[in-house]
Design a protein around this motif. Structure first.
Motif, PDB file in Angstrom:
ATOM      1  N   THR A  93      -4.364   9.104   4.412  1.00  0.00           N
ATOM      2  CA  THR A  93      -3.467   8.709   5.513  1.00  0.00           C
ATOM      3  C   THR A  93      -4.254   8.158   6.684  1.00  0.00           C
ATOM      4  O   THR A  93      -3.695   7.467   7.525  1.00  0.00           O
ATOM      5  CB  THR A  93      -2.637   9.908   5.986  1.00  0.00           C
ATOM      6  OG1 THR A  93      -3.520  10.959   6.392  1.00  0.00           O
ATOM      7  CG2 THR A  93      -1.729  10.401   4.878  1.00  0.00           C
ATOM      8  N   GLU A 113      -2.055   2.526  11.464  1.00  0.00           N
ATOM      9  CA  GLU A 113      -1.040   1.477  11.405  1.00  0.00           C
ATOM     10  C   GLU A 113      -1.040   0.646  12.686  1.00  0.00           C
ATOM     11  O   GLU A 113      -0.828  -0.563  12.649  1.00  0.00           O
ATOM     12  CB  GLU A 113       0.345   2.091  11.152  1.00  0.00           C
ATOM     13  CG  GLU A 113       0.497   2.651   9.748  1.00  0.00           C
ATOM     14  CD  GLU A 113       1.958   2.893   9.396  1.00  0.00           C
ATOM     15  OE1 GLU A 113       2.824   2.485  10.187  1.00  0.00           O
ATOM     16  OE2 GLU A 113       2.222   3.481   8.332  1.00  0.00           O
ATOM     17  N   TYR A 120       2.031  -5.943   5.690  1.00  0.00           N
ATOM     18  CA  TYR A 120       1.480  -4.889   4.844  1.00  0.00           C
ATOM     19  C   TYR A 120       2.581  -3.914   4.461  1.00  0.00           C
ATOM     20  O   TYR A 120       3.628  -3.809   5.123  1.00  0.00           O
ATOM     21  CB  TYR A 120       0.351  -4.150   5.566  1.00  0.00           C
ATOM     22  CG  TYR A 120       0.813  -3.301   6.718  1.00  0.00           C
ATOM     23  CD1 TYR A 120       1.193  -1.971   6.539  1.00  0.00           C
ATOM     24  CD2 TYR A 120       0.871  -3.825   8.007  1.00  0.00           C
ATOM     25  CE1 TYR A 120       1.618  -1.202   7.589  1.00  0.00           C
ATOM     26  CE2 TYR A 120       1.305  -3.064   9.076  1.00  0.00           C
ATOM     27  CZ  TYR A 120       1.675  -1.747   8.861  1.00  0.00           C
ATOM     28  OH  TYR A 120       2.106  -0.979   9.902  1.00  0.00           O
ATOM     29  N   ARG A 128       2.849   0.250   2.647  1.00  0.00           N
ATOM     30  CA  ARG A 128       2.077   1.448   2.345  1.00  0.00           C
ATOM     31  C   ARG A 128       2.682   2.107   1.116  1.00  0.00           C
ATOM     32  O   ARG A 128       3.892   2.388   1.084  1.00  0.00           O
ATOM     33  CB  ARG A 128       2.111   2.413   3.527  1.00  0.00           C
ATOM     34  CG  ARG A 128       1.255   3.653   3.315  1.00  0.00           C
ATOM     35  CD  ARG A 128       1.329   4.539   4.544  1.00  0.00           C
ATOM     36  NE  ARG A 128       0.678   5.813   4.317  1.00  0.00           N
ATOM     37  CZ  ARG A 128       0.708   6.834   5.159  1.00  0.00           C
ATOM     38  NH1 ARG A 128       1.353   6.710   6.291  1.00  0.00           N
ATOM     39  NH2 ARG A 128       0.099   7.956   4.864  1.00  0.00           N
ATOM     40  N   GLY A 167      -0.458   6.386  -0.129  1.00  0.00           N
ATOM     41  CA  GLY A 167      -1.120   6.151   1.141  1.00  0.00           C
ATOM     42  C   GLY A 167      -1.958   4.905   1.202  1.00  0.00           C
ATOM     43  O   GLY A 167      -2.593   4.636   2.230  1.00  0.00           O
ATOM     44  N   THR A 168      -2.015   4.113   0.135  1.00  0.00           N
ATOM     45  CA  THR A 168      -2.798   2.882   0.141  1.00  0.00           C
ATOM     46  C   THR A 168      -2.050   1.792   0.895  1.00  0.00           C
ATOM     47  O   THR A 168      -0.834   1.603   0.706  1.00  0.00           O
ATOM     48  CB  THR A 168      -3.078   2.416  -1.288  1.00  0.00           C
ATOM     49  OG1 THR A 168      -3.812   3.435  -1.967  1.00  0.00           O
ATOM     50  CG2 THR A 168      -3.887   1.119  -1.287  1.00  0.00           C
ATOM     51  N   TYR A 169      -2.770   1.049   1.761  1.00  0.00           N
ATOM     52  CA  TYR A 169      -2.187  -0.063   2.499  1.00  0.00           C
ATOM     53  C   TYR A 169      -2.447  -1.349   1.725  1.00  0.00           C
ATOM     54  O   TYR A 169      -3.604  -1.657   1.392  1.00  0.00           O
ATOM     55  CB  TYR A 169      -2.796  -0.161   3.897  1.00  0.00           C
ATOM     56  CG  TYR A 169      -2.360   0.970   4.815  1.00  0.00           C
ATOM     57  CD1 TYR A 169      -1.246   0.831   5.631  1.00  0.00           C
ATOM     58  CD2 TYR A 169      -3.062   2.177   4.833  1.00  0.00           C
ATOM     59  CE1 TYR A 169      -0.842   1.864   6.463  1.00  0.00           C
ATOM     60  CE2 TYR A 169      -2.666   3.214   5.664  1.00  0.00           C
ATOM     61  CZ  TYR A 169      -1.553   3.055   6.473  1.00  0.00           C
ATOM     62  OH  TYR A 169      -1.152   4.079   7.290  1.00  0.00           O
TER      63      TYR A 169
END
Length: 914
Positions: free
Chosen positions: A6, A56, A70, A72, A76-78
């Motif tokens: 996160t 963020e 973007y 998410r 938790g990967t952006y």
């Protein structure tokens, strides 16, 4: 690839670096997992400087201005991707901030949303409430701070198309500092601000439901402040148009006419807000009979990383723009702002403004006949056919702020604005019956088969120029000093021209005497009024204890004025004056327990060389308390003695070509004229029974034992063309009267409705020199009963429905103001008794109703915000009566005709911020 995370908050400082490199640096600093296609960021550069912020917020900062979005994932990967273009669903945030010990609301707490680029920040109002609209749905970090309290930070989820609510309780925190700057007017009991109702920047820039923004028109949203139709002259609690002062950054501005909310003197994009001070204002706030209006320029905070932007705004009457930015010169943070606005009349003539000028440039036949010998008259109808109205305005604003150290700063600002209103008039299109018989002759003119025409030009032109410098710095740990110097210049002119007489119709005037009357009624005139003020003022603020304080101020004002005006009824008046005034004022604040505060002040004014010192004591008692389940209650009682040393007089024009019905002049009062004085007693009650509700009640009484007014009978009987400057005491005489009234406002802020309901009652009477037998009569500028409402209903997807309405009852003085000023029994004959022009209080106008409605929309794409409004003013299309005129007929009878306010009209405005 690293395990998805996160991420941790981090600070970022990147200047013009490749976007790919910046993203890698951010991912490393926060520990997040970031996936993207290299082609999305290839060749792009980024800049981002922030304090510690969540991942963020950093990602949005780096991607600002790039067509990259973007998402998410659940782990938790952006993931970066091309943006999906669809209208965002926005939400709102509302809340209240309270003191952690006493539980009372905290006004002027700073509220920030660091991760919301569309929102720069706000402060809580006098009841501790705040409101933020246009937020993207999702979690937002809310940071709230207040001097003397610990910082509050929380995460609030904003739902789409709905309102999130948040209550913040701030714990007190002692402050240890060598020097501390506190604005005494912003802190203390909430009731201390009831004498100063503030209109923030957002309403100034938004305008009404169907009106373009007008800064002074927004003052009408304050309980007790009214804008009289059609030219929107402001009145504070029954006071005359010149009973209050208007200041921009502390400098006087005169005659900022707004022409019925259709013109305005100031660009709304340049201003931070408007503060209205009403009956019972303090000793430090200057000399005025009814109140003050104060404007301040809007500047970004020097440390605001998002403070550099531009705004463009367009509507049917004007085009405006604003640029602002923050920088550092050496070690000194600097903020700058420049804004300007110009009318678009030459490109597009707004229908509402065109209609207003057209209706108010009518040549009145009764006034025209009264300007020649009594045995001549005009028959059959108004001579006025109004064509080719003209209007124009522009204004320029600039401001700079240098933060020179802790609580030390230098503010510079300048403003120049100019407005014009005019019309080319052509006579010959009667409003009523025909103008007599054809083929008559008189005064050497032949009335053949052509209508009688007399092209006439009338124009009003006024301008204001202001410049000031203000320096403030701490003198010691308990004392702050301020020094301000500035200059203000006003110039207004009125001019009319006469063209050639033409005849082209069988309908004309009853006789050649009528031709002579019309020609004399439209004779060329010129008038000028100019005022220049040079001010030097200083102030010292001393904190004597936790709830004790003393503020002392002193200043010198040098004033130069010049007046040269006149009309067909009044001889040309000429007056020049150079005067100076020394003023000093002191005000002490004493805390009497946790809930009571006493303010006592004294103001002294002297005019060098005249040997008189004028004393004005003023004071206030305030009480605030949170009462269990009943909410918060604030009560204030204020009063004192008030004088005015430069008085505004409105000379009523003769009505021949009165595009603007009065000519204004400002006279510094010198012997034998004594400055007018009034006594105020006012009380205000503010009750917040629940977080969404607020109720305000006010009442006031003003005793006016000495006023000044124009003596029109003396003016009309004065000799023409004086060879020397006119002594003002020849046409200005003493008057006296009173004013009292009150009001109630109920405001509600909910998830599906935000609105307010206001009712105000006002009654004012005074004597008018030389008229009405010397008795007190109701004044013409009050609206005895006024009921108004505003409402906003969110529709979702950035849309909101807005509506404003107003009803006014009990207006008197129904005929044109020039009738009461200039007409005599000799002018009207038998109609004088029939029309009772010596009893204006009997001429009751019908009620005036208006309803405006509109739709507001807001969108944001790639860092560019767009806000617009489409609306309809006067939705019901009512032809509200402004006043009446009289129409003479060949048989000697006189009938009445009506002049109405503009009808239904559409408005459109767009504001783009980037």
């Amino acid at each position: 690839m690293a395990q998805p995370s996160t991420g941790d908050p981090a600070a970022l400082g990147i200047q013009d670096a490749p976007l790919e490199q910046a993203l890698e640096q951010m991912a490393t600093a926060t520990g997040i997992s970031l996936v993207y296609d290299a082609s999305l960021v290839s060749g792009r550069r980024a800049s981002c400087v922030t304090d510690t912020s969540p991942p963020e917020a950093l990602l949005r900062c780096l991607l600002a201005g790039h067509p990259v979005d973007y998402v998410r994932t659940s782990r938790g990967t952006y993931v970066l991707r091309s943006p999906v273009r669809r209208p965002p669903r926005v939400g709102r945030l509302a809340g209240i901030v309270r003191d952690g010990e006493a539980g009372r609301p905290l006004p002027d707490a700073h509220v920030r949303l660091p991760d919301a680029r569309e929102f720069r920040g706000t402060v809580t109002d006098s009841t501790g409430r705040f409101h933020v609209s246009g937020l993207l749905p999702g979690p937002h970090t809310v940071v709230i701070s207040h001097l003397g309290y610990r910082r509050h930070e929380a995460t609030v989820y904003v739902p789409p198309n709905d309102t999130a609510r948040h209550e913040a309780v701030l714990a007190s925190s002692p402050i240890a500092a060598d020097s501390l700057f506190i604005d005494a007017d912003r802190y203390g009991l909430p009731s201390a601000r009831r004498e100063a109702d503030r209109v923030p920047a957002a309403p100034l820039r938004a305008g009404g439901a169907a009106e373009v923004p007008d800064v002074l028109g927004a003052a009408g949203s304050v309980l007790g402040v009214t804008a009289s139709a059609p030219y929107a002259d402001l009145h504070i609690q029954g006071g005359p148009p010149g009973g209050h002062t208007l200041r921009l950054d502390g400098m006087p501005v005169r005659n900022p006419a707004s022409a019925g909310r259709l013109l305005g003197a100031f660009s709304p994009l340049a201003l931070e807000g408007l503060t209205a001070r009403k009956a019972g204002f303090g000793a430090l706030r200057g000399n005025a009979l009814s109140g003050t209006l104060e404007l301040t320029h809007d500047l970004p905070a020097p440390s605001d990383p998002g403070g550099q932007y531009g705004t463009v705004r367009a509507d049917s009457r004007s085009l405006g723009a604003r640029l602002q930015g923050s920088a550092t010169l050496g070690d000194t943070p600097v903020s700058a702002m420049v804004a300007g606005r110009t009318s678009v009349w030459d490109v597009y003539q707004d229908a509402g403004l065109h209609d207003l000028i057209d209706r108010w440039s009518t040549l009145d036949p009764m006034l025209a006949a009264a300007q020649v010998s009594a045995d001549t008259s005009l028959a059959g109808g108004s001579l006025g056919a109004r064509t080719q109205p003209s209007a124009g305005f522009y204004d320029l604003h600039g401001a700079l702020r240098f933060d020179l150290g802790p609580a030390t700063r230098l503010d510079l600002s300048a403003y120049h604005g100019r407005s014009t209103l005019g019309a080319d008039l052509v006579l010959g299109q009667p409003i009523g019956t025909d103008l007599g018989q054809t083929g008559e002759e008189g005064d050497g003119f032949s009335l053949d088969s052509s209508p009688f025409k007399l092209p006439t030009r009338d124009e009003q032109d006024w301008s204001n120029t202001v410049a000031q410098a203000r320096y403030q710095a701490p003198v010691s740990g308990r004392t702050t000093a301020t020094l301000q110097a500035g200059v203000s210049h006003y110039r207004g002119t009125a001019a009319s021209e006469v063209g050639e007489v033409q005849f082209t119709s069988p309908s004309s005037l009853r006789s050649g005497a009528g031709v002579a009357a019309a020609r004399q009624a439209a004779h060329g005139q010129e008038g000028t009024s100019a005022v220049t003020d040079v001010l030097l003022e200083g102030e010292v603020d001393v904190a004597l204890g936790p709830r004790w304080g003393l503020v002392w101020s002193g200043g010198l004002t040098h004033q130069r004025s010049r007046v040269r005006i006149g009309n067909a009824f009044a001889p040309q008046l000429q007056h020049r004056a150079h005067t100076s005034r020394l003023t000093t004022a002191a005000e002490m604040t004493i805390g009497l327990g946790a809930h009571v505060q006493l303010d006592g002040g004294l103001r002294l004014t002297s005019r060098p060389g005249q040997g008189t010192v004028f004393v004005e004591p003023r004071g206030a008692l305030r009480y605030d308390r949170s009462i269990g389940g009943l909410g918060t209650v604030g009560l204030s009682v204020r009063g004192g003695l008030y004088r005015q040393f430069t008085t505004q007089f409105d000379l009523i024009r003769d009505g021949a070509t009165a595009v603007v019905p009065t000519t204004r002049m400002w006279l510094p009062l010198t012997d034998p004229l004594t400055p007018p004085r009034t006594y105020h007693l006012a009380a205000d009650l503010t009750w917040a029974p629940a977080p969404r509700w607020q109720i305000d009640v006010e009442g006031y009484r003003k005793w006016q034992p000495h006023l000044l007014a124009i003596d029109y009978p003396a003016l009309r009987g004065a000799p023409t063309a004086p060879a020397a400057p006119t002594d003002p005491s020849r046409f200005i005489a003493p008057s006296y009267g009173f004013a009292h009234g009150g009001g109630l406002e109920v405001a509600y802020e909910g998830t599906s409705l935000t609105g307010s309901l206001r009712y105000a009652y006002s009654r004012a009477e005074r004597t008018f020199p030389g008229r009405f037998g010397g008795r007190q009569v109701l004044v013409p500028w009050t609206d005895p009963h006024r009921l108004a409402f505003t409402a906003e209903v969110p529709l979702g997807a950035g849309l909101a429905l807005e509506a404003t309405g107003e009803g006014v009852w009990g207006r008197r003085w129904g005929y044109r103001r020039a009738y009461y000023a200039y007409l005599t029994p000799d002018d009207l004959g038998a109609a004088w008794d029939e029309r009772q022009l010596d009893r204006p209080e009997t001429h009751r106008l019908p009620p005036r109703y208006t309803l405006d409605a509109g739709v507001r929309f807001s969108r944001s794409w790639a860092g560019v915000g767009i806000e617009g409004r489409i609306g309809v003013a006067n939705v019901l299309g009512r032809r509200n009566v402004a006043d009446w005129g009289l129409e003479p007929h060949p048989d000697g009878s006189v009938s009445r005709w009506t002049r109405s306010l503009p009808g239904r009209r559409a408005t459109v405005s767009v504001r783009i911020r980037y």
